[in-house]
Design a protein around this motif. Structure first.
Motif, PDB file in Angstrom:
ATOM      1  N   VAL A 310      11.492   5.504  -5.974  1.00  0.00           N
ATOM      2  CA  VAL A 310      11.247   6.945  -6.078  1.00  0.00           C
ATOM      3  C   VAL A 310      10.630   7.378  -4.757  1.00  0.00           C
ATOM      4  CG1 VAL A 310      10.067   8.807  -7.304  1.00  0.00           C
ATOM      5  CG2 VAL A 310      10.837   6.780  -8.569  1.00  0.00           C
ATOM      6  N   GLN A 311      11.351   8.171  -3.977  1.00  0.00           N
ATOM      7  CA  GLN A 311      10.872   8.553  -2.650  1.00  0.00           C
ATOM      8  C   GLN A 311       9.948   9.759  -2.735  1.00  0.00           C
ATOM      9  OE1 GLN A 311      13.900   8.880   0.374  1.00  0.00           O
ATOM     10  NE2 GLN A 311      14.479   6.746   0.227  1.00  0.00           N
ATOM     11  N   LEU A 312       8.746   9.514  -3.214  1.00  0.00           N
ATOM     12  CA  LEU A 312       7.708  10.534  -3.308  1.00  0.00           C
ATOM     13  C   LEU A 312       6.376   9.935  -2.853  1.00  0.00           C
ATOM     14  CD1 LEU A 312       8.507  12.160  -6.785  1.00  0.00           C
ATOM     15  CD2 LEU A 312       8.892  13.174  -4.531  1.00  0.00           C
ATOM     16  N   THR A 313       5.621  10.710  -2.093  1.00  0.00           N
ATOM     17  CA  THR A 313       4.346  10.230  -1.562  1.00  0.00           C
ATOM     18  C   THR A 313       3.383   9.755  -2.658  1.00  0.00           C
ATOM     19  OG1 THR A 313       4.514  11.567   0.439  1.00  0.00           O
ATOM     20  CG2 THR A 313       2.301  10.910  -0.251  1.00  0.00           C
ATOM     21  N   PRO A 314       3.165  10.530  -3.736  1.00  0.00           N
ATOM     22  CA  PRO A 314       2.222  10.049  -4.766  1.00  0.00           C
ATOM     23  C   PRO A 314       2.653   8.736  -5.403  1.00  0.00           C
ATOM     24  CG  PRO A 314       2.684  12.393  -5.029  1.00  0.00           C
ATOM     25  CD  PRO A 314       3.676  11.869  -4.041  1.00  0.00           C
ATOM     26  N   VAL A 315       3.962   8.493  -5.461  1.00  0.00           N
ATOM     27  CA  VAL A 315       4.453   7.227  -6.010  1.00  0.00           C
ATOM     28  C   VAL A 315       4.109   6.083  -5.063  1.00  0.00           C
ATOM     29  CG1 VAL A 315       6.507   5.917  -6.682  1.00  0.00           C
ATOM     30  CG2 VAL A 315       6.284   8.328  -7.330  1.00  0.00           C
ATOM     31  N   ALA A 316       4.297   6.292  -3.761  1.00  0.00           N
ATOM     32  CA  ALA A 316       3.940   5.267  -2.778  1.00  0.00           C
ATOM     33  C   ALA A 316       2.458   4.930  -2.860  1.00  0.00           C
ATOM     34  CB  ALA A 316       4.304   5.745  -1.371  1.00  0.00           C
ATOM     35  N   ILE A 317       1.628   5.942  -3.043  1.00  0.00           N
ATOM     36  CA  ILE A 317       0.181   5.721  -3.158  1.00  0.00           C
ATOM     37  C   ILE A 317      -0.136   4.905  -4.408  1.00  0.00           C
ATOM     38  CG2 ILE A 317      -2.027   6.889  -3.544  1.00  0.00           C
ATOM     39  CD1 ILE A 317      -0.958   9.171  -1.771  1.00  0.00           C
ATOM     40  N   ARG A 318       0.501   5.256  -5.522  1.00  0.00           N
ATOM     41  CA  ARG A 318       0.294   4.489  -6.764  1.00  0.00           C
ATOM     42  C   ARG A 318       0.725   3.032  -6.580  1.00  0.00           C
ATOM     43  NH1 ARG A 318      -0.228   7.194 -11.874  1.00  0.00           N
ATOM     44  NH2 ARG A 318      -1.531   9.024 -11.469  1.00  0.00           N
ATOM     45  N   GLU A 319       1.849   2.833  -5.898  1.00  0.00           N
ATOM     46  CA  GLU A 319       2.341   1.470  -5.684  1.00  0.00           C
ATOM     47  C   GLU A 319       1.398   0.686  -4.778  1.00  0.00           C
ATOM     48  OE1 GLU A 319       7.122   2.500  -6.210  1.00  0.00           O
ATOM     49  OE2 GLU A 319       6.263   2.208  -4.210  1.00  0.00           O
ATOM     50  N   GLY A 320       0.874   1.345  -3.737  1.00  0.00           N
ATOM     51  CA  GLY A 320      -0.082   0.679  -2.853  1.00  0.00           C
ATOM     52  C   GLY A 320      -1.345   0.287  -3.595  1.00  0.00           C
ATOM     53  N   GLN A 321      -1.814   1.182  -4.465  1.00  0.00           N
ATOM     54  CA  GLN A 321      -3.001   0.894  -5.268  1.00  0.00           C
ATOM     55  C   GLN A 321      -2.739  -0.264  -6.232  1.00  0.00           C
ATOM     56  OE1 GLN A 321      -6.090   2.918  -5.365  1.00  0.00           O
ATOM     57  NE2 GLN A 321      -6.830   1.148  -6.505  1.00  0.00           N
ATOM     58  N   ALA A 322      -1.579  -0.229  -6.887  1.00  0.00           N
ATOM     59  CA  ALA A 322      -1.246  -1.287  -7.842  1.00  0.00           C
ATOM     60  C   ALA A 322      -1.138  -2.639  -7.148  1.00  0.00           C
ATOM     61  CB  ALA A 322       0.067  -0.952  -8.552  1.00  0.00           C
ATOM     62  N   PHE A 323      -0.552  -2.650  -5.951  1.00  0.00           N
ATOM     63  CA  PHE A 323      -0.452  -3.894  -5.187  1.00  0.00           C
ATOM     64  C   PHE A 323      -1.838  -4.460  -4.905  1.00  0.00           C
ATOM     65  CE2 PHE A 323      -1.039  -5.598  -0.902  1.00  0.00           C
ATOM     66  CZ  PHE A 323      -0.273  -6.755  -0.964  1.00  0.00           C
ATOM     67  N   ALA A 324      -2.730  -3.626  -4.385  1.00  0.00           N
ATOM     68  CA  ALA A 324      -4.077  -4.100  -4.035  1.00  0.00           C
ATOM     69  C   ALA A 324      -4.839  -4.564  -5.269  1.00  0.00           C
ATOM     70  CB  ALA A 324      -4.840  -2.990  -3.318  1.00  0.00           C
ATOM     71  N   ASP A 325      -4.754  -3.797  -6.355  1.00  0.00           N
ATOM     72  CA  ASP A 325      -5.453  -4.183  -7.584  1.00  0.00           C
ATOM     73  C   ASP A 325      -4.946  -5.522  -8.105  1.00  0.00           C
ATOM     74  OD1 ASP A 325      -6.957  -1.867  -7.549  1.00  0.00           O
ATOM     75  OD2 ASP A 325      -5.685  -0.804  -8.997  1.00  0.00           O
ATOM     76  N   THR A 326      -3.623  -5.718  -8.047  1.00  0.00           N
ATOM     77  CA  THR A 326      -3.025  -6.930  -8.597  1.00  0.00           C
ATOM     78  C   THR A 326      -3.314  -8.156  -7.738  1.00  0.00           C
ATOM     79  OG1 THR A 326      -1.230  -5.646  -9.608  1.00  0.00           O
ATOM     80  CG2 THR A 326      -0.841  -8.010  -9.280  1.00  0.00           C
ATOM     81  N   ILE A 327      -3.119  -8.031  -6.429  1.00  0.00           N
ATOM     82  CA  ILE A 327      -3.202  -9.196  -5.544  1.00  0.00           C
ATOM     83  C   ILE A 327      -4.629  -9.527  -5.133  1.00  0.00           C
ATOM     84  CG2 ILE A 327      -2.389 -10.175  -3.359  1.00  0.00           C
ATOM     85  CD1 ILE A 327      -0.245  -9.745  -5.541  1.00  0.00           C
TER      86      ILE A 327
END
Length: 449
Positions: A310-327
């Motif tokens: 999904v090419q939307l800025t808020p989605v990229a931010i959510r994905e970046g947050q999820a990556f950091a939280d998970t890893i």
């Protein structure tokens, strides 16, 4: 954290997703570096939604100044100065880049201002020749505009360059039918340009509700924006005075001062060296990832537009947050892609969330729709015939509101709150039970019967 590598995390691309992942991972205690070959902030902040929205604000004054006379204001004939707006917008972009940079530095993220490429599962090579290693690598390089291939295409520009024009062109041809094309069509039209939109199909804003996008087309045509549908570019010729002669299929050549390509964006994975680590790239150039943003190489992840989900800025931010939280945060998190609201900052703007009417009929079968077709109060007194359209899409069996779509002044601002109701699965009767906030445009959402 592991000491076997130079960094716990190396991020390539300092856009919205990469910056969020870097900052949060560092806050969890990871040693983080982020490489950016252009400017910190990425497409959204530097050459996308932020500067474009500022141009939209500037363009709105064209009609607002006219309307003010109907509200009793003695407004003299005003002259628009593009250079003032352009330079102020670029100054604001520079300010935001500084804030993003300060935020990363405050969290002890090392900023590497050069191009980085992958040389293996844990290896990165910088353009300076420096080689580093990282336990995890995150690809967050975003997407880049697509330029069609035909003779003379090099005479056109993309949205990247539109923010740096020396002057507003008198005649603009915009290639494309998506949100970027329609937003810039509205912007240039309000600045006084003669605008022609060239679309290879007969549909604008594919993916949005048909009634809403048809209303935008109707309004745009009434304003004087021209559309050429089912048209392909044959060639572009540039004269000595810089003017362009644009040859299309199915119509006469068009004379223009500017050709703007808004024909989509492709994931920015070219020459990143991802093949050296066994990272799978799909046929559109996107990094293939799983629900946890992990690529086919276990140590390499990707978030944002480079994954083409999904090419939307808020989605990229959510994905970046999820990556950091998970890893790095020991808090496994996945992004929910259901009911993501979106907007087009056209003139007037439109917005939608959930299923369109056609999507709902294909998925649910039994569907009810409710609409409100009205003139905003301000438009009535201003003498503008432009009409707003709000639409609820409701499951015919459960009465759950599965989609809201709207076009009109401040539609995106209104939809953000309304999207909560769709996400929560509220039913039509719960909308009906809410007392209207009068006089507002938003009250139409609870008055449809």
């Amino acid at each position: 954290m592991s000491e076997a590598y130079d960094y716990d995390l190396f991020v390539i691309g300092a856009g919205s997703g990469g910056v969020r992942a870097s900052r949060v991972s560092a806050a969890y205690g990871a040693k983080v570096a982020i490489a950016e070959e252009h400017k910190v902030g990425g497409t959204c902040v530097i050459r996308g939604c932020v500067p474009k929205k500022l141009l939209v604000f500037g363009a709105h004054f064209a009609e607002d100044l006219q309307d003010a006379r109907r509200f009793g204001w003695e407004v003299p004939d005003c002259k628009f100065d593009w250079a003032t707006l352009r330079d102020n917008v670029l100054d604001e972009v520079a300010r935001l880049e500084g804030l993003y940079t300060e935020n990363l530095e405050r969290h002890s993220v090392e900023i590497v201002k050069e191009r980085a490429t992958v040389t293996g599962p844990h290896g990165i090579t910088l353009s300076s020749g420096r080689k580093v290693t990282a336990r995890k690598i995150l690809i967050a390089t975003g997407a880049t505009p697509v330029i069609p291939e035909f003779p003379g295409a090099e005479h056109g520009i993309t949205s990247n360059e539109a923010f740096h024009l020396e002057r507003v062109p008198q005649r603009v041809v915009i290639a494309g039918g998506g949100y970027i094309a329609n937003e810039f069509a509205g912007i240039f039209h309000q600045f006084g340009s003669q605008v022609t939109v060239v679309n290879r199909s007969d549909v604008i804003l594919r993916g949005y509700d048909e009634q809403i996008r048809d209303r935008l087309l109707q309004i745009s045509l009434t304003k004087g924006i021209d559309f050429k549908f089912n048209a392909q570019f044959k060639k572009v010729e540039k004269a000595e005075d810089g003017t362009l002669r644009i040859h299309l299929t199915g119509c006469d050549p068009i004379e223009a001062d500017l050709l703007l390509f808004a024909t989509g964006r492709r994931p920015h994975t070219e020459d990143l060296g991802l093949e050296s680590a066994g990272v799978e790239i799909d046929n559109k150039g996107a990094v293939v990832v799983d629900a946890d943003n992990r690529s086919t190489c276990p140590s390499i992840y990707a978030v944002g537009d480079v994954t083409n989900r999904v090419q939307l800025t808020p989605v990229a931010i959510r994905e970046g947050q999820a990556f950091a939280d998970t890893i790095f945060g020991d808090k496994p998190t996945r992004v929910d892609y259901d009911c993501i609201p979106s907007a087009v900052f056209s003139h007037p703007p439109l917005a939608g969330v959930g299923l369109t009417e056609s999507e709902a009929r294909n998925k649910l079968g039994s569907v009810k729709t409710y609409t409100s077709d009205f003139r905003a109060m301000k438009n009535v007194l201003a003498g503008r015939n432009e009409r707003s359209l709000y639409k609820l899409v409701v499951d015919g069996e459960t009465e759950q509101v599965v989609g809201i779509h709207m076009i009109g002044p401040d539609a995106p601002e209104i939809l953000q709150a309304a999207a909560i109701a769709v996400k929560a699965g509220l039913r039509k009767e719960q909308f009906d039970a809410v007392v209207a906030l009068h006089p507002t445009m938003a009250e139409e959402l609870v008055l449809m019967r």
